[in-house]
Design an enzyme around this catalytic site. Sequence first.
Site, PDB file in Angstrom:
ATOM      1  N   THR A 124      -4.813   7.385   8.711  1.00  0.00           N
ATOM      2  CA  THR A 124      -4.698   6.229   7.836  1.00  0.00           C
ATOM      3  C   THR A 124      -6.094   5.659   7.648  1.00  0.00           C
ATOM      4  OG1 THR A 124      -3.576   4.098   7.517  1.00  0.00           O
ATOM      5  CG2 THR A 124      -4.281   4.628   9.749  1.00  0.00           C
ATOM      6  N   GLY A 125      -6.283   4.892   6.580  1.00  0.00           N
ATOM      7  CA  GLY A 125      -7.597   4.304   6.348  1.00  0.00           C
ATOM      8  C   GLY A 125      -8.291   4.888   5.136  1.00  0.00           C
ATOM      9  N   SER A 179       0.807  -1.220   0.000  1.00  0.00           N
ATOM     10  CA  SER A 179       0.000   0.000   0.000  1.00  0.00           C
ATOM     11  C   SER A 179       0.842   1.273   0.000  1.00  0.00           C
ATOM     12  CB  SER A 179      -0.923   0.006   1.227  1.00  0.00           C
ATOM     13  OG  SER A 179      -0.156  -0.181   2.403  1.00  0.00           O
ATOM     14  N   ARG A 182      -7.804   9.043  -8.955  1.00  0.00           N
ATOM     15  CA  ARG A 182      -8.282   9.257  -7.591  1.00  0.00           C
ATOM     16  C   ARG A 182      -7.138   9.685  -6.680  1.00  0.00           C
ATOM     17  NH1 ARG A 182      -7.052   6.826  -2.260  1.00  0.00           N
ATOM     18  NH2 ARG A 182      -8.932   7.020  -0.981  1.00  0.00           N
ATOM     19  N   VAL A 183      -7.434  10.651  -5.818  1.00  0.00           N
ATOM     20  CA  VAL A 183      -6.496  11.108  -4.800  1.00  0.00           C
ATOM     21  C   VAL A 183      -7.197  11.019  -3.452  1.00  0.00           C
ATOM     22  CG1 VAL A 183      -5.197  13.080  -3.907  1.00  0.00           C
ATOM     23  CG2 VAL A 183      -5.253  12.637  -6.376  1.00  0.00           C
ATOM     24  N   THR A 199       1.743   7.097   0.392  1.00  0.00           N
ATOM     25  CA  THR A 199       0.874   5.957   0.101  1.00  0.00           C
ATOM     26  C   THR A 199       0.735   5.733  -1.393  1.00  0.00           C
ATOM     27  OG1 THR A 199      -1.324   5.018   0.566  1.00  0.00           O
ATOM     28  CG2 THR A 199      -1.232   7.345  -0.007  1.00  0.00           C
ATOM     29  N   THR A 205      -1.424   3.222   4.389  1.00  0.00           N
ATOM     30  CA  THR A 205      -0.632   4.451   4.381  1.00  0.00           C
ATOM     31  C   THR A 205       0.368   4.461   5.528  1.00  0.00           C
ATOM     32  OG1 THR A 205      -2.515   5.654   3.504  1.00  0.00           O
ATOM     33  CG2 THR A 205      -0.808   6.959   4.587  1.00  0.00           C
TER      34      THR A 205
END
Length: 333
Positions: free
Chosen positions: A242-243, A89, A219-220, A209, A191
């Site tokens: 994170t997540g 990731s 996508r960001v 990440t 991340t």
Amino acid sequence: MSSRRRFLKKAAIGTVGITTVFNCDQSSKTNKTPLATVTSPKKPLIISTWRHGLAANEEAWRQLKKGTSALNAIVSGVGISEADPNVASVGYGGLPDREGKVTLDACIMNHHSDCGAVSFLQSIKHPIAVAQKVLENTPHVMLTGKGALQFALSEGFKEENLLTEKAEKRWRKWLEDSKYKPVINIENHDTISMLVLDKEGNLSGGCTTSGAAWKMHGRVGDSPIIGAGLFLDNEVGAAAATGLGEAVVRTAGSAMVVELMRQGKSPNEACKEITERIYNKHKNHKDMEYLQVGFIAVNKQGEHGGYSVRPGFNYAVFDDEKGNRMEKAASKL
């Protein structure tokens, strides 16, 4: 004459009263705890997300101990994860978007609130290092896509194929169904965000990440966005996320954690409150099925904390007292 005597008597009493009050005030000051006995902050201190944060912490700590700046220590530390093909990731080996392309996001921020970021960057193994160059060598905060790549090349970075054989196999397997569904706590890493309180008591942070696997091309997430994936105020503290990035962006997550610390909450209390705010705002949202968000935070006193929506989030902490270790975050669910 009697009036004059009464006036002088009152004046004398008043002078005594003033002197007494002044002396009491001086006495109370001398009875205060001397500044030298106040507990000093724990510093230096490093905190970073997930188990791959252990290796990142080791390198960042080594850099700090030899006198490297906190910003350079962060770049070196999280660079370990960026270059590790087994971390699915972050950087090299990161899972691609639905078109099979590895696209990277990163940001970095120093104690002066200077920051740099890149988003939708391709073919560069260390986006965090490019983000640092954005901070140092441009008048901007973020560069994206082809512009970010052009800038990276102008700074001497080399293009590389970041799609490993293992990641490509997983992508081709995904193509059989082509269903987009983020995985919670993917392989116990996601991340990597890192926060540093250096020996001078100054805060810095970084985040890098490859984003959500199988995302739409372009996508960001939250990771390169100052105030969402990362935020700090050197007078208060620092926080990182994170997540599921979309949920963090919707709530300006990291900035809100720092603001709660400004109001006097501990890092753990601040992480908990904002995580629960995100949970409450998403209870009836389409993303709730796979909602996982975690925060880490550290304040100027060297206190740290973490909290997440669901169980499974952990983070690495390194200090002189206990060395490098993992800590498990409490969770809402």
